[in-house]
Design an enzyme around this catalytic site. Structure first.
Site, PDB file in Angstrom:
ATOM      1  N   ASN A   1      11.558   1.124 -11.824  1.00 53.94           N
ATOM      2  CA  ASN A   1      11.325   0.117 -12.868  1.00 53.94           C
ATOM      3  C   ASN A   1      10.009   0.348 -13.616  1.00 53.94           C
ATOM      4  O   ASN A   1       9.447  -0.571 -14.192  1.00 53.94           O
ATOM      5  CB  ASN A   1      11.410  -1.288 -12.263  1.00 53.94           C
ATOM      6  CG  ASN A   1      10.425  -1.501 -11.135  1.00 53.94           C
ATOM      7  OD1 ASN A   1       9.598  -0.645 -10.857  1.00 53.94           O
ATOM      8  ND2 ASN A   1      10.500  -2.655 -10.485  1.00 53.94           N
TER       9      ASN A   1
ATOM     10  N   ARG B   1       1.766  -9.000 -15.664  1.00 52.80           N
ATOM     11  CA  ARG B   1       3.081  -9.352 -15.095  1.00 52.80           C
ATOM     12  C   ARG B   1       4.054  -9.776 -16.210  1.00 52.80           C
ATOM     13  O   ARG B   1       5.235  -9.452 -16.163  1.00 52.80           O
ATOM     14  CB  ARG B   1       2.946 -10.473 -14.065  1.00 52.80           C
ATOM     15  CG  ARG B   1       2.115 -10.129 -12.828  1.00 52.80           C
ATOM     16  CD  ARG B   1       2.759  -9.157 -11.893  1.00 52.80           C
ATOM     17  NE  ARG B   1       4.023  -9.599 -11.355  1.00 52.80           N
ATOM     18  CZ  ARG B   1       4.708  -8.937 -10.412  1.00 52.80           C
ATOM     19  NH1 ARG B   1       4.219  -7.815  -9.888  1.00 52.80           N
ATOM     20  NH2 ARG B   1       5.852  -9.375  -9.970  1.00 52.80           N
TER      21      ARG B   1
ATOM     22  N   ARG C   1       9.771  -3.211 -18.445  1.00 53.58           N
ATOM     23  CA  ARG C   1      10.854  -2.852 -17.527  1.00 53.58           C
ATOM     24  C   ARG C   1      12.218  -2.929 -18.203  1.00 53.58           C
ATOM     25  O   ARG C   1      13.085  -2.079 -17.966  1.00 53.58           O
ATOM     26  CB  ARG C   1      10.793  -3.740 -16.290  1.00 53.58           C
ATOM     27  CG  ARG C   1       9.662  -3.316 -15.341  1.00 53.58           C
ATOM     28  CD  ARG C   1       9.404  -4.334 -14.277  1.00 53.58           C
ATOM     29  NE  ARG C   1       8.642  -3.785 -13.145  1.00 53.58           N
ATOM     30  CZ  ARG C   1       8.192  -4.518 -12.134  1.00 53.58           C
ATOM     31  NH1 ARG C   1       8.405  -5.833 -12.114  1.00 53.58           N
ATOM     32  NH2 ARG C   1       7.527  -3.953 -11.155  1.00 53.58           N
TER      33      ARG C   1
ATOM     34  N   THR D   1      11.350  -7.800 -11.863  1.00 51.51           N
ATOM     35  CA  THR D   1      11.474  -6.588 -11.047  1.00 51.51           C
ATOM     36  C   THR D   1      12.693  -5.755 -11.439  1.00 51.51           C
ATOM     37  O   THR D   1      12.606  -4.531 -11.560  1.00 51.51           O
ATOM     38  CB  THR D   1      11.576  -6.985  -9.555  1.00 51.51           C
ATOM     39  OG1 THR D   1      10.481  -7.830  -9.238  1.00 51.51           O
ATOM     40  CG2 THR D   1      11.561  -5.760  -8.648  1.00 51.51           C
TER      41      THR D   1
ATOM     42  N   GLU E   1      -5.679  -3.708  -4.029  1.00 55.78           N
ATOM     43  CA  GLU E   1      -5.106  -2.573  -4.752  1.00 55.78           C
ATOM     44  C   GLU E   1      -6.119  -1.829  -5.633  1.00 55.78           C
ATOM     45  O   GLU E   1      -6.058  -0.602  -5.739  1.00 55.78           O
ATOM     46  CB  GLU E   1      -3.932  -3.057  -5.611  1.00 55.78           C
ATOM     47  CG  GLU E   1      -2.774  -3.532  -4.752  1.00 55.78           C
ATOM     48  CD  GLU E   1      -1.613  -4.093  -5.553  1.00 55.78           C
ATOM     49  OE1 GLU E   1      -1.711  -4.164  -6.802  1.00 55.78           O
ATOM     50  OE2 GLU E   1      -0.586  -4.441  -4.929  1.00 55.78           O
TER      51      GLU E   1
ATOM     52  N   HIS F   1       4.073  -0.885 -11.926  1.00 53.56           N
ATOM     53  CA  HIS F   1       3.617  -1.831 -10.894  1.00 53.56           C
ATOM     54  C   HIS F   1       2.447  -2.602 -11.472  1.00 53.56           C
ATOM     55  O   HIS F   1       1.638  -2.041 -12.218  1.00 53.56           O
ATOM     56  CB  HIS F   1       3.143  -1.065  -9.656  1.00 53.56           C
ATOM     57  CG  HIS F   1       2.375  -1.938  -8.691  1.00 53.56           C
ATOM     58  ND1 HIS F   1       2.997  -2.678  -7.725  1.00 53.56           N
ATOM     59  CD2 HIS F   1       1.041  -2.213  -8.602  1.00 53.56           C
ATOM     60  CE1 HIS F   1       2.071  -3.380  -7.069  1.00 53.56           C
ATOM     61  NE2 HIS F   1       0.890  -3.116  -7.573  1.00 53.56           N
TER      62      HIS F   1
ATOM     63  N   TYR G   1       2.013  -0.025  -0.063  1.00 57.71           N
ATOM     64  CA  TYR G   1       3.078  -1.037  -0.108  1.00 57.71           C
ATOM     65  C   TYR G   1       3.275  -1.697   1.268  1.00 57.71           C
ATOM     66  O   TYR G   1       4.367  -2.199   1.537  1.00 57.71           O
ATOM     67  CB  TYR G   1       4.383  -0.410  -0.581  1.00 57.71           C
ATOM     68  CG  TYR G   1       4.538  -0.330  -2.092  1.00 57.71           C
ATOM     69  CD1 TYR G   1       4.641  -1.493  -2.879  1.00 57.71           C
ATOM     70  CD2 TYR G   1       4.615   0.894  -2.749  1.00 57.71           C
ATOM     71  CE1 TYR G   1       4.793  -1.431  -4.262  1.00 57.71           C
ATOM     72  CE2 TYR G   1       4.772   0.955  -4.145  1.00 57.71           C
ATOM     73  CZ  TYR G   1       4.861  -0.211  -4.879  1.00 57.71           C
ATOM     74  OH  TYR G   1       5.028  -0.159  -6.252  1.00 57.71           O
TER      75      TYR G   1
ATOM     76  N   LYS H   1       4.834   4.417 -12.786  1.00 60.60           N
ATOM     77  CA  LYS H   1       5.521   5.014 -11.644  1.00 60.60           C
ATOM     78  C   LYS H   1       6.092   6.402 -11.969  1.00 60.60           C
ATOM     79  O   LYS H   1       6.208   6.768 -13.142  1.00 60.60           O
ATOM     80  CB  LYS H   1       6.619   4.053 -11.172  1.00 60.60           C
ATOM     81  CG  LYS H   1       6.070   2.721 -10.629  1.00 60.60           C
ATOM     82  CD  LYS H   1       7.184   1.844 -10.060  1.00 60.60           C
ATOM     83  CE  LYS H   1       6.633   0.531  -9.514  1.00 60.60           C
ATOM     84  NZ  LYS H   1       7.686  -0.290  -8.878  1.00 60.60           N
TER      85      LYS H   1
ATOM     86  N   PHE I   1      14.324  -1.953   1.566  1.00 62.37           N
ATOM     87  CA  PHE I   1      14.139  -0.852   0.630  1.00 62.37           C
ATOM     88  C   PHE I   1      12.810  -0.118   0.817  1.00 62.37           C
ATOM     89  O   PHE I   1      12.450   0.746   0.024  1.00 62.37           O
ATOM     90  CB  PHE I   1      14.255  -1.367  -0.818  1.00 62.37           C
ATOM     91  CG  PHE I   1      13.322  -2.502  -1.155  1.00 62.37           C
ATOM     92  CD1 PHE I   1      12.004  -2.275  -1.511  1.00 62.37           C
ATOM     93  CD2 PHE I   1      13.781  -3.823  -1.116  1.00 62.37           C
ATOM     94  CE1 PHE I   1      11.143  -3.311  -1.827  1.00 62.37           C
ATOM     95  CE2 PHE I   1      12.926  -4.874  -1.429  1.00 62.37           C
ATOM     96  CZ  PHE I   1      11.599  -4.619  -1.783  1.00 62.37           C
TER      97      PHE I   1
HETATM   98  P1  GDP Z   1       7.362  -6.357  -8.203  1.00 57.66           P
HETATM   99  O1  GDP Z   1       6.166  -7.178  -7.785  1.00 57.66           O
HETATM  100  O2  GDP Z   1       8.059  -6.932  -9.407  1.00 57.66           O
HETATM  101  O3  GDP Z   1       7.051  -4.885  -8.376  1.00 57.66           O
HETATM  102  O4  GDP Z   1       8.469  -6.467  -7.045  1.00 57.66           O
HETATM  103  P2  GDP Z   1       8.355  -6.474  -5.445  1.00 57.66           P
HETATM  104  O5  GDP Z   1       6.929  -6.639  -5.015  1.00 57.66           O
HETATM  105  O6  GDP Z   1       9.361  -7.445  -4.929  1.00 57.66           O
HETATM  106  O7  GDP Z   1       8.863  -5.023  -5.030  1.00 57.66           O
HETATM  107  C1  GDP Z   1       8.031  -3.890  -5.106  1.00 57.66           C
HETATM  108  C2  GDP Z   1       8.825  -2.732  -5.684  1.00 57.66           C
HETATM  109  O8  GDP Z   1       9.888  -2.422  -4.776  1.00 57.66           O
HETATM  110  C3  GDP Z   1       9.540  -3.017  -6.998  1.00 57.66           C
HETATM  111  O9  GDP Z   1       8.722  -2.882  -8.142  1.00 57.66           O
HETATM  112  C4  GDP Z   1      10.663  -2.005  -6.978  1.00 57.66           C
HETATM  113  O10 GDP Z   1      10.191  -0.699  -7.355  1.00 57.66           O
HETATM  114  C5  GDP Z   1      11.043  -1.981  -5.503  1.00 57.66           C
HETATM  115  N1  GDP Z   1      12.141  -2.913  -5.197  1.00 57.66           N
HETATM  116  C6  GDP Z   1      12.128  -4.279  -5.254  1.00 57.66           C
HETATM  117  N2  GDP Z   1      13.314  -4.792  -4.889  1.00 57.66           N
HETATM  118  C7  GDP Z   1      14.101  -3.730  -4.577  1.00 57.66           C
HETATM  119  C8  GDP Z   1      15.436  -3.601  -4.116  1.00 57.66           C
HETATM  120  O11 GDP Z   1      16.164  -4.584  -3.910  1.00 57.66           O
HETATM  121  N3  GDP Z   1      15.894  -2.329  -3.881  1.00 57.66           N
HETATM  122  C9  GDP Z   1      15.122  -1.221  -4.096  1.00 57.66           C
HETATM  123  N4  GDP Z   1      15.645  -0.004  -3.846  1.00 57.66           N
HETATM  124  N5  GDP Z   1      13.850  -1.307  -4.528  1.00 57.66           N
HETATM  125  C10 GDP Z   1      13.344  -2.527  -4.772  1.00 57.66           C
END
Ligand code: GDP
Length: 153
Positions: A112, A85, A102, A91, A126, A115, A49, A9, A57
């Protein structure tokens, strides 16, 4: 063989962590089938996304993902999706296990660093989102280098 999409990222690219993160991918035994850098615009980040469009968010995440260049990779392995993963970690970097990308490199739940596709269905959307057929490569990974970063060293 499974294929998964990884994105380094904008936060990690800006902090000079591309090499460190790719080293961890390779060390986990993942084979790099494709890699390049791109700078997504806001619309492309929203498209990528789209499954998160209802989340609070979404605007912040897609603005962040369009804020600078990213490195995108296709990684291959028997269990590439779950392997990636696992080395990424949870996350939220603060909740991720020690030794994960992370936890070691992430600065916030949004910034973080990486992805990774979360399922075969996600990977099927993707990978072709970023790479067309001729941009991915099949080759045999040989891990006989002693003292290197390969899983057998
Ligand atoms: P991942 O699969 O672990 O990447 O998590 P998710 O699919 O739930 O979320 C996608 C991305 O959104 C994450 O990698 C973070 O960059 C962002 N994200 C997730 N949860 C939050 C949150 O609560 N707040 C904010 N600002 N960003 C978030």
């Amino acid at each position: 063989m499974e294929r998964t999409l990884a994105i380094i990222k904008p936060d990690a690219v800006a902090r000079g962590k591309i090499g460190e993160i790719i080293r961890r991918f390779e060390k986990a035994g993942l084979r790099i089938s494709a890699l390049k850098m791109v700078h997504l615009d806001k619309r492309q980040a929203e498209e990528f996304y789209h499954v998160h469009r209802a989340r609070p968010f979404f605007d912040s995440l897609t603005t962040f993902m369009a804020s600078g260049p990213v490195a995108v990779l296709v990684l291959e392995g028997e269990t590439a999706i779950s392997t990636l993963r696992a080395i990424m970690g949870a996350t939220d970097p603060a909740r991720a296990s020690p030794g994960t990308i992370r936890r070691d490199l992430g600065t916030s739940i949004e910034q973080n660093t990486v992805h990774g596709s979360d399922s075969p269905e996600s990977a099927a959307f993707e990978v072709p989102y970023f790479f067309q057929g001729p941009e991915t490569f099949d080759y045999v990974r040989v891990d006989r280098h002693k003292g290197g970063d390969g899983p057998s060293s």
